[in-house]
Design a protein around this motif. Structure first.
Motif, PDB file in Angstrom:
ATOM      1  N   LEU A  97       5.257  -7.523  -8.983  1.00 48.43           N
ATOM      2  CA  LEU A  97       4.915  -6.564  -7.933  1.00 48.43           C
ATOM      3  C   LEU A  97       4.917  -7.240  -6.567  1.00 48.43           C
ATOM      4  N   ARG A 100       8.317  -7.657  -5.376  1.00 46.93           N
ATOM      5  CA  ARG A 100       9.066  -6.406  -5.300  1.00 46.93           C
ATOM      6  C   ARG A 100      10.250  -6.428  -6.266  1.00 46.93           C
ATOM      7  N   THR A 104       9.866  -3.684 -11.806  1.00 47.62           N
ATOM      8  CA  THR A 104       8.517  -3.143 -11.692  1.00 47.62           C
ATOM      9  C   THR A 104       8.533  -1.756 -11.068  1.00 47.62           C
ATOM     10  N   LEU A 106       8.730  -1.189  -8.020  1.00 45.16           N
ATOM     11  CA  LEU A 106       8.195  -1.294  -6.666  1.00 45.16           C
ATOM     12  C   LEU A 106       9.228  -1.970  -5.748  1.00 45.16           C
ATOM     13  N   ASN A 176       5.736   3.635 -10.240  1.00 41.26           N
ATOM     14  CA  ASN A 176       6.145   3.006  -8.984  1.00 41.26           C
ATOM     15  C   ASN A 176       7.485   3.557  -8.503  1.00 41.26           C
ATOM     16  N   ASP A 179       7.171   6.894  -6.903  1.00 45.55           N
ATOM     17  CA  ASP A 179       6.701   6.795  -5.520  1.00 45.55           C
ATOM     18  C   ASP A 179       7.834   6.398  -4.579  1.00 45.55           C
ATOM     19  N   ALA A 186       7.497   0.450  -0.389  1.00 44.01           N
ATOM     20  CA  ALA A 186       6.944  -0.482  -1.376  1.00 44.01           C
ATOM     21  C   ALA A 186       5.693  -1.167  -0.840  1.00 44.01           C
ATOM     22  N   VAL A 189       2.725   1.222  -1.140  1.00 44.56           N
ATOM     23  CA  VAL A 189       2.333   1.505  -2.525  1.00 44.56           C
ATOM     24  C   VAL A 189       1.766   0.273  -3.216  1.00 44.56           C
ATOM     25  N   HIS A 190       2.084  -0.911  -2.726  1.00 41.78           N
ATOM     26  CA  HIS A 190       1.726  -2.148  -3.425  1.00 41.78           C
ATOM     27  C   HIS A 190       0.253  -2.219  -3.839  1.00 41.78           C
ATOM     28  N   ALA A 193      -0.253   0.039  -6.739  1.00 44.28           N
ATOM     29  CA  ALA A 193       0.461  -0.446  -7.924  1.00 44.28           C
ATOM     30  C   ALA A 193      -0.301  -1.583  -8.588  1.00 44.28           C
TER      31      ALA A 193
END
Length: 217
Positions: A97, A100, A104, A106, A176, A179, A186, A189-190, A193
């Motif tokens: 994550l 990135r 994942t 993400l 993820n 999203d 990303a 959202v991290h 996540a």
């Protein structure tokens, strides 16, 4: 580790050129709307050369799974002394994550969005992905069984654990990716996540009883 030689660097550049050409075409015309000949022409290679790097058209997409270093079985085998298999897998997912990693979910780069859209919209890719994941799950189960040498259930516990781990990572990656496809970044959202991953791995570590073991009234 020694640096790759000129020949290997040239092969890697060719592989990347083919992959990039394929994704550009897939983004424009969809998976089924692009032929192998189209991809070879765009990458300026022959069809035999393309097939030498990617045996099937589906492999042009799924090599991001099959080429992955540090798959779950390798993560368990290479874990630090004293670390549990599950702790090593949790750490690996969280690190993914942070980086990135496309697997994942993400990752909001254009190529990552194309990658996930292709997976969700193309039956032949979904079928090949399922087969790949089942092989990877079996490898993880075998590795977990080796780590649990005292088990006497013919590897059933290891297989159940591997299935739960793969299912957990798939659900997290799917959320993820949802999203990302909804237009969120990303970076935004991290934190969510990471929180979802921690909660999910806590369930794996401590069992479902605390959350789902209560009788329904």
């Amino acid at each position: 580790m020694a640096e790759p030689g000129l020949r290997e660097r040239k092969k890697q550049r060719t592989r990347e050129a083919i992959s990039n050409a394929a994704f550009a075409l897939f983004e424009e015309s969809g998976f089924d709307g692009v032929s192998v000949a189209d991809i070879a022409a765009a990458a300026e290679v022959s069809k035999p050369t393309l097939f030498a790097y990617f045996p099937t058209k589906e492999d042009l997409v799924l090599h991001r799974f099959s080429d992955r270093e540090g798959g779950p079985a390798e993560v368990v085998r290479g874990r630090a002394p004293g670390a549990s298999p599950l702790a090593a897998l949790r750490r690996r997912f969280l690190d993914g994550l942070d980086r990135r990693e496309i697997l994942t979910g993400l990752n909001d780069t254009p190529q990552a969005l194309v990658f996930h859209n292709l997976l969700y919209s193309t039956p032949s890719l979904a079928a090949r992905l399922t087969a790949h994941m089942l092989r990877a799950e079996a490898a993880l189960a075998e590795t977990l069984a080796e780590a649990d040498a005292d088990a006497d259930d013919d590897g059933v516990s290891a297989r159940v654990a591997a299935a739960q781990i793969f299912g957990t990572q798939r659900v997290l990656a799917d959320r993820n990716a949802d999203d990302m496809r909804a237009g969120r970044s990303a970076d935004d959202v991290h934190p969510e996540a990471v929180a979802r991953a921690e909660t999910a791995f806590d369930l794996l570590e401590h069992g479902l009883a605390a959350r789902f073991g209560k009788a329904v009234r």
